[in-house]
Scaffold this motif. Structure first.
Motif, PDB file in Angstrom:
ATOM      1  N   SER A  35      31.747  17.582  52.683  1.00 41.61           N
ATOM      2  CA  SER A  35      31.670  16.387  53.529  1.00 41.61           C
ATOM      3  C   SER A  35      31.961  15.120  52.738  1.00 41.61           C
ATOM      4  CB  SER A  35      30.284  16.292  54.181  1.00 41.61           C
ATOM      5  OG  SER A  35      30.040  17.415  54.995  1.00 41.61           O
ATOM      6  N   PHE A  36      31.649  15.141  51.446  1.00 44.13           N
ATOM      7  CA  PHE A  36      31.954  14.004  50.581  1.00 44.13           C
ATOM      8  C   PHE A  36      33.330  14.131  49.931  1.00 44.13           C
ATOM      9  CE2 PHE A  36      27.287  13.056  50.293  1.00 44.13           C
ATOM     10  CZ  PHE A  36      27.374  11.734  50.660  1.00 44.13           C
ATOM     11  N   GLY A  37      34.064  15.188  50.273  1.00 44.38           N
ATOM     12  CA  GLY A  37      35.382  15.376  49.689  1.00 44.38           C
ATOM     13  C   GLY A  37      35.336  15.722  48.215  1.00 44.38           C
ATOM     14  N   ARG A  38      34.253  16.374  47.793  1.00 49.79           N
ATOM     15  CA  ARG A  38      34.104  16.747  46.390  1.00 49.79           C
ATOM     16  C   ARG A  38      34.228  18.268  46.236  1.00 49.79           C
ATOM     17  NH1 ARG A  38      33.684  11.819  46.920  1.00 49.79           N
ATOM     18  NH2 ARG A  38      32.906  10.390  45.352  1.00 49.79           N
ATOM     19  N   PRO A  39      35.018  18.740  45.258  1.00 49.98           N
ATOM     20  CA  PRO A  39      35.161  20.183  45.033  1.00 49.98           C
ATOM     21  C   PRO A  39      33.924  20.757  44.345  1.00 49.98           C
ATOM     22  CG  PRO A  39      36.353  18.978  43.357  1.00 49.98           C
ATOM     23  CD  PRO A  39      35.820  17.947  44.312  1.00 49.98           C
ATOM     24  N   ASP A  40      33.873  22.089  44.261  1.00 51.05           N
ATOM     25  CA  ASP A  40      32.761  22.752  43.573  1.00 51.05           C
ATOM     26  C   ASP A  40      32.659  22.304  42.117  1.00 51.05           C
ATOM     27  OD1 ASP A  40      32.149  24.067  45.868  1.00 51.05           O
ATOM     28  OD2 ASP A  40      32.811  26.049  45.214  1.00 51.05           O
ATOM     29  N   SER A  41      33.805  21.954  41.528  1.00 48.03           N
ATOM     30  CA  SER A  41      33.805  21.537  40.124  1.00 48.03           C
ATOM     31  C   SER A  41      33.000  20.262  39.899  1.00 48.03           C
ATOM     32  CB  SER A  41      35.241  21.329  39.635  1.00 48.03           C
ATOM     33  OG  SER A  41      35.908  20.355  40.424  1.00 48.03           O
ATOM     34  N   PHE A  42      32.741  19.524  40.986  1.00 46.80           N
ATOM     35  CA  PHE A  42      31.916  18.305  40.874  1.00 46.80           C
ATOM     36  C   PHE A  42      30.533  18.648  40.331  1.00 46.80           C
ATOM     37  CE2 PHE A  42      29.013  15.166  42.932  1.00 46.80           C
ATOM     38  CZ  PHE A  42      29.500  14.008  42.329  1.00 46.80           C
ATOM     39  N   LEU A  43      30.051  19.855  40.613  1.00 45.73           N
ATOM     40  CA  LEU A  43      28.724  20.267  40.147  1.00 45.73           C
ATOM     41  C   LEU A  43      28.644  20.320  38.631  1.00 45.73           C
ATOM     42  CD1 LEU A  43      28.033  23.154  42.694  1.00 45.73           C
ATOM     43  CD2 LEU A  43      26.936  20.903  42.661  1.00 45.73           C
ATOM     44  N   LYS A  44      29.786  20.469  37.966  1.00 42.51           N
ATOM     45  CA  LYS A  44      29.805  20.599  36.510  1.00 42.51           C
ATOM     46  C   LYS A  44      29.991  19.256  35.808  1.00 42.51           C
ATOM     47  CE  LYS A  44      29.383  24.991  37.033  1.00 42.51           C
ATOM     48  NZ  LYS A  44      28.035  25.604  36.795  1.00 42.51           N
ATOM     49  N   LYS A  45      30.177  18.187  36.563  1.00 38.49           N
ATOM     50  CA  LYS A  45      30.339  16.877  35.942  1.00 38.49           C
ATOM     51  C   LYS A  45      29.035  16.426  35.294  1.00 38.49           C
ATOM     52  CE  LYS A  45      32.777  13.496  37.303  1.00 38.49           C
ATOM     53  NZ  LYS A  45      33.413  12.349  37.998  1.00 38.49           N
ATOM     54  N   LYS A  46      29.157  15.741  34.179  1.00 35.64           N
ATOM     55  CA  LYS A  46      27.980  15.181  33.511  1.00 35.64           C
ATOM     56  C   LYS A  46      27.485  13.959  34.288  1.00 35.64           C
ATOM     57  CE  LYS A  46      27.812  17.840  29.797  1.00 35.64           C
ATOM     58  NZ  LYS A  46      26.632  18.681  29.475  1.00 35.64           N
ATOM     59  N   SER A  47      26.181  13.844  34.400  1.00 42.12           N
ATOM     60  CA  SER A  47      25.625  12.710  35.130  1.00 42.12           C
ATOM     61  C   SER A  47      25.996  11.380  34.482  1.00 42.12           C
ATOM     62  CB  SER A  47      24.105  12.843  35.232  1.00 42.12           C
ATOM     63  OG  SER A  47      23.505  12.875  33.946  1.00 42.12           O
ATOM     64  N   SER A  48      26.172  11.392  33.155  1.00 42.56           N
ATOM     65  CA  SER A  48      26.526  10.161  32.437  1.00 42.56           C
ATOM     66  C   SER A  48      27.936   9.689  32.757  1.00 42.56           C
ATOM     67  CB  SER A  48      26.390  10.379  30.926  1.00 42.56           C
ATOM     68  OG  SER A  48      27.202  11.462  30.503  1.00 42.56           O
ATOM     69  N   SER A  49      28.780  10.562  33.309  1.00 43.53           N
ATOM     70  CA  SER A  49      30.161  10.197  33.617  1.00 43.53           C
ATOM     71  C   SER A  49      30.351   9.795  35.079  1.00 43.53           C
ATOM     72  CB  SER A  49      31.104  11.354  33.289  1.00 43.53           C
ATOM     73  OG  SER A  49      30.917  12.438  34.190  1.00 43.53           O
ATOM     74  N   LEU A  50      29.291   9.839  35.870  1.00 43.15           N
ATOM     75  CA  LEU A  50      29.406   9.539  37.288  1.00 43.15           C
ATOM     76  C   LEU A  50      29.500   8.044  37.532  1.00 43.15           C
ATOM     77  CD1 LEU A  50      26.693  11.955  38.752  1.00 43.15           C
ATOM     78  CD2 LEU A  50      29.151  12.363  38.569  1.00 43.15           C
ATOM     79  N   SER A  51      30.262   7.662  38.529  1.00 42.45           N
ATOM     80  CA  SER A  51      30.266   6.277  38.984  1.00 42.45           C
ATOM     81  C   SER A  51      28.971   5.997  39.739  1.00 42.45           C
ATOM     82  CB  SER A  51      31.464   6.028  39.904  1.00 42.45           C
ATOM     83  OG  SER A  51      31.312   6.772  41.120  1.00 42.45           O
ATOM     84  N   GLY A  52      28.741   4.733  40.043  1.00 44.98           N
ATOM     85  CA  GLY A  52      27.535   4.392  40.794  1.00 44.98           C
ATOM     86  C   GLY A  52      27.494   5.075  42.147  1.00 44.98           C
ATOM     87  N   GLY A  53      28.658   5.125  42.819  1.00 47.28           N
ATOM     88  CA  GLY A  53      28.718   5.786  44.120  1.00 47.28           C
ATOM     89  C   GLY A  53      28.473   7.274  44.016  1.00 47.28           C
TER      90      GLY A  53
END
Length: 234
Positions: A131-149
């Protein structure tokens, strides 16, 4: 004659609550709000009028000095507060994430004893990600690399996978771009409509059009007046 106010279904209710600062000054006072299943409530008012103070009181993050907060028509005792906070979840304007991946942040919610019985369904997480247009690979992103949104998206997902009965939202989209804001709102409405438990939300917003899109009741500060009339466009 039965007391319909008490016997009717009610998720959460504040009765004549008041919150004082450390110097004894009242930050707000005589505020009442009844939240029934399926309610979509917007809170509006100028900056500094006590909206966030009231919402934090509803979340039992700040102690009230006057009045009563009832959950399912019963006062919440001190020992019940952890469970209460797992069923009435507060989402603040700037999310707090732990170090690690998005997935570890979502799993973190289930580490607390009060949440261990809840269903951790990966399919639900994937559905929200889509629903947010994010792939499964989004789960592996580091929290420190996330944008505010993206951080706010993770905080919302972490709240929703716990299946709260009431979601308390403190201007969660104020720092988001229009596209992410639209996705965020859509997820909230999807959560309301798809749940069999008829949850509710209380949403602080300065955006009149957002209140019109989302809410069926408005609580106006500083008076605390609750109305079924949405905020008119100026």
């Amino acid at each position: 004659m039965p007391d319909t106010q008490t016997s009717a279904p009610c998720l959460l209710e504040a009765r004549q609550t008041g919150r004082q600062a450390s110097d004894g000054q009242w930050l707000n006072r005589n505020l009442s709000l009844r939240i029934d299943p399926g309610d979509r409530i917007a809170i509006s008012g100028p900056t500094g009028s006590g909206k966030s103070v009231f919402l934090r009181s509803l979340a039992m993050l700040d102690e009230i000095q006057e009045g009563t907060i009832l959950f399912h028509n019963e006062p919440v005792r001190d020992k019940q507060i952890p469970e209460y906070r797992s069923r009435v979840i507060y989402l603040q304007q700037r999310p707090i994430l732990i170090e690690g991946t998005v997935e570890s942040n979502l799993q973190f919610a289930f580490q607390f004893q009060v949440n261990q019985h809840k269903d951790h369904n990966p399919a639900t997480i994937r559905s929200f990600l889509e629903s947010f247009g994010r792939p499964d690979s989004f789960l592996k992103k580091k929290s420190s690399s996330l944008s505010g949104g993206e951080g706010q998206i993770v905080a919302l997902l972490r709240a929703l996978i716990l299946s709260p009965e009431v979601l308390l939202l403190d201007e969660p989209t104020s720092g988001l771009d229009p596209e992410t804001t639209e996705q965020f709102e859509s997820i909230i409405l999807q959560w309301l409509e798809s749940s069999e438990e008829s949850p509710a939300f209380v949403w602080i917003t300065h955006d009149r059009s957002q209140a019109q899109r989302l809410a069926d009741k408005v609580m106006r500060f500083p008076s605390g007046q609750v109305s079924n009339h949405l905020i008119p466009e100026s």
